[in-house]
Scaffold this motif. Structure first.
Motif, mmCIF file in Angstrom:
data_model
loop_
_atom_site.group_PDB
_atom_site.id
_atom_site.type_symbol
_atom_site.label_atom_id
_atom_site.label_comp_id
_atom_site.label_asym_id
_atom_site.label_seq_id
_atom_site.Cartn_x
_atom_site.Cartn_y
_atom_site.Cartn_z
ATOM 1 N N ILE A 176 45.017 83.134 77.986
ATOM 2 C CA ILE A 176 44.650 81.868 77.407
ATOM 3 C C ILE A 176 46.019 81.508 76.957
ATOM 4 N N GLY A 177 47.091 82.204 76.360
ATOM 5 C CA GLY A 177 48.161 81.722 75.865
ATOM 6 C C GLY A 177 48.952 80.793 77.013
ATOM 7 N N PHE A 178 48.841 81.812 78.147
ATOM 8 C CA PHE A 178 49.758 81.270 79.434
ATOM 9 C C PHE A 178 49.073 79.979 79.988
ATOM 10 N N GLY A 179 47.902 79.924 79.916
ATOM 11 C CA GLY A 179 47.082 78.653 80.362
ATOM 12 C C GLY A 179 47.261 77.584 79.464
ATOM 13 N N SER A 180 47.393 77.998 77.872
ATOM 14 C CA SER A 180 47.617 76.854 77.169
ATOM 15 C C SER A 180 48.849 76.200 77.220
ATOM 16 N N ALA A 181 50.137 77.171 77.762
ATOM 17 C CA ALA A 181 51.226 76.366 77.965
ATOM 18 C C ALA A 181 51.308 75.218 78.998
ATOM 19 N N ILE A 182 50.556 75.794 79.883
ATOM 20 C CA ILE A 182 50.496 74.700 81.230
ATOM 21 C C ILE A 182 49.778 73.506 80.858
ATOM 22 N N ALA A 183 48.828 73.870 79.928
ATOM 23 C CA ALA A 183 47.793 72.539 79.419
ATOM 24 C C ALA A 183 48.995 71.766 78.357
ATOM 25 N N VAL A 184 49.939 72.178 77.744
ATOM 26 C CA VAL A 184 50.758 71.550 76.938
ATOM 27 C C VAL A 184 51.742 70.817 77.774
ATOM 28 N N ILE A 185 52.265 71.087 78.966
ATOM 29 C CA ILE A 185 53.153 70.663 79.767
ATOM 30 C C ILE A 185 52.417 69.377 80.524
ATOM 31 N N LEU A 186 51.038 69.362 80.801
ATOM 32 C CA LEU A 186 50.280 68.378 81.174
ATOM 33 C C LEU A 186 49.993 67.413 80.395
ATOM 34 N N LEU A 187 49.870 67.779 78.948
ATOM 35 C CA LEU A 187 49.662 66.633 77.932
ATOM 36 C C LEU A 187 50.878 66.149 77.609
ATOM 37 N N ALA A 188 52.067 67.161 77.515
ATOM 38 C CA ALA A 188 53.247 65.902 77.321
ATOM 39 C C ALA A 188 53.845 65.177 78.334
ATOM 40 N N ILE A 189 53.597 65.641 79.844
ATOM 41 C CA ILE A 189 53.930 64.631 80.871
ATOM 42 C C ILE A 189 53.002 63.331 80.676
ATOM 43 N N SER A 190 51.890 63.343 80.215
ATOM 44 C CA SER A 190 50.718 62.273 80.367
ATOM 45 C C SER A 190 51.161 61.488 79.415
ATOM 46 N N VAL A 191 51.416 61.913 78.147
ATOM 47 C CA VAL A 191 51.768 61.152 76.833
ATOM 48 C C VAL A 191 53.220 60.512 77.080
ATOM 49 N N GLY A 192 54.034 61.231 77.607
ATOM 50 C CA GLY A 192 55.346 60.695 77.981
ATOM 51 C C GLY A 192 55.109 59.326 78.797
ATOM 52 N N PHE A 193 54.601 59.428 79.897
ATOM 53 C CA PHE A 193 54.316 58.071 80.872
ATOM 54 C C PHE A 193 54.014 57.191 80.001
ATOM 55 N N ILE A 194 52.686 57.522 79.452
ATOM 56 C CA ILE A 194 52.045 56.224 78.638
ATOM 57 C C ILE A 194 52.691 55.767 77.732
ATOM 58 N N ALA A 195 53.418 56.393 76.714
ATOM 59 C CA ALA A 195 54.188 56.023 75.656
ATOM 60 C C ALA A 195 55.376 55.267 75.948
ATOM 61 N N THR A 196 55.889 55.959 76.961
ATOM 62 C CA THR A 196 57.224 55.026 77.386
ATOM 63 C C THR A 196 57.072 53.682 77.805
ATOM 64 N N TYR A 197 55.762 53.576 78.613
ATOM 65 C CA TYR A 197 55.414 52.264 79.260
ATOM 66 C C TYR A 197 54.897 51.474 78.222
ATOM 67 N N LEU A 198 54.097 51.911 77.381
ATOM 68 C CA LEU A 198 53.545 51.073 76.267
ATOM 69 C C LEU A 198 54.430 50.473 75.434
ATOM 70 N N SER A 199 55.384 51.385 74.918
ATOM 71 C CA SER A 199 56.409 51.001 74.123
ATOM 72 C C SER A 199 57.294 49.938 74.555
ATOM 73 N N GLN A 200 57.649 50.019 75.713
ATOM 74 C CA GLN A 200 58.331 49.043 76.558
ATOM 75 C C GLN A 200 57.718 47.523 76.554
ATOM 76 N N MET A 201 56.513 47.541 76.854
ATOM 77 C CA MET A 201 55.590 46.462 77.007
ATOM 78 C C MET A 201 55.385 45.899 75.392
ATOM 79 N N PHE A 202 55.341 46.763 74.493
ATOM 80 C CA PHE A 202 55.196 46.062 72.980
ATOM 81 C C PHE A 202 56.457 45.365 72.741
ATOM 82 N N ARG A 203 57.643 45.980 73.089
ATOM 83 C CA ARG A 203 59.006 45.546 72.828
ATOM 84 C C ARG A 203 59.357 44.224 73.549
#
Length: 290
Positions: free
Chosen positions: A260-287
């Motif tokens: 579970i710990g190992f799988g959660s680490a993969i899930a966190v990486i997946l979460l970081a990638i998705s949030v990174g893509f979306i947050a970067t683009y949205l911040s640029q659009m709002f700017r």
């Protein structure tokens, strides 16, 4: 005269509390709770039974250095995102532009292109097996080829992405078509009066007005690419060239490994990638809007 302040009755307050309370509980329980739990468990060595042992960043080190499927999954997810963003999405926009011109039988074309959207990715995976199977596939039967489209790890990811794009195109087409219908016809007429060609009018006048739609499409595309799971799991359980991060999360958390710990680490990486893509683009659009 001072404006009267509305007083809510006890019944109104009860409805408000229940309505907001249920939404907050569901949101926390289904989204934020598991996300925060995954972040916390990613630094542990826990099989789901017994004490939880804190290991810090060891899981992330093991992912990068001692777990070969991880980099294959990262590569496939990046390919998946690129294919949907650079091939399927533009084609969906192209179909929307054509249908916006009110072609003959446009309703039929629109329905035909949207039909795959009502299918789950698991069903699309079964359809892909009927088309690409080396034993009974339609493609080999029609062309006379003997290619193992789904078993060859060098090509199966591309074949599966085509099947996923088949569904994604219809989704994007409907969203862009709704956006095109909302564009003020006066803008197109003014561009035509100024001597702009149809291509110039689209890219310089129409497409910029679709910026809110572009944001929605981008977010949907990123989410679709990173949460892809059903289709590859239905074909070969996400192995032999079809590894994805979502499959690795499932295999490690609920599979035989029970890491579970190992799988959660993969899930966190997946979460970081998705949030990174979306947050970067949205911040640029709002700017840009400010």
């Amino acid at each position: 005269m001072a404006a009267k302040t509305r007083r809510y009755s006890a019944r109104d307050m009860a409805v408000l509390v229940i309505g907001l309370g249920v939404a907050i509980v569901v949101n926390v329980g289904v989204i934020w709770g598991p996300a925060l739990a995954s972040i916390g468990l990613s630094g542990t060595d826990w099989s789901g039974i017994g004490p939880i042992e804190w290991v810090g960043g060891q899981n992330y080190h093991d992912l990068a250095a001692e777990y070969p499927p991880f980099w294959s999954a990262v590569r496939n997810n990046v390919l998946w995102l690129g294919f949907l963003a650079l091939v399927a999405t533009p084609f969906g926009l192209f179909c929307a532009v054509l249908l916006d011109r009110r072609l003959r039988m446009s309703r039929f074309y629109q329905s035909a292109l949207y039909m795959p959207v009502v299918l789950s990715l698991a069903v699309v995976g079964f359809i892909a097996q009927l088309v690409y199977s080396s034993d009974y596939g339609v493609l080999n039967s029609v062309t006379g080829l003997s290619v193992d489209w789904l078993g060859d790890s060098s090509i199966n990811i591309w074949v599966v992405m085509v099947a996923a794009a088949w569904r994604h195109v219809g989704y994007v087409m409907v969203i862009y078509l709704a956006g095109l219908k909302a564009v003020d016809p006066a803008l197109k007429e003014a561009a035509a009066i100024d001597g702009a060609s149809e291509r110039q009018a689209f890219f310089r006048v129409v497409f910029p007005t679709l910026r809110p739609v572009n944001v929605i499409v981008l977010v949907i595309t990123v989410i679709e690419a990173l949460r892809a799971f059903d289709i590859v799991y239905a074909i070969n359980r996400g192995r032999n060239g079809l590894e994805l991060l979502s499959v690795l999360v499932t295999e490690n958390i609920v599979g035989e490994a029970s890491r579970i710990g190992f799988g959660s680490a993969i899930a966190v990486i997946l979460l970081a990638i998705s949030v990174g893509f979306i947050a970067t683009y949205l911040s640029q659009m709002f700017r840009e809007e400010r």
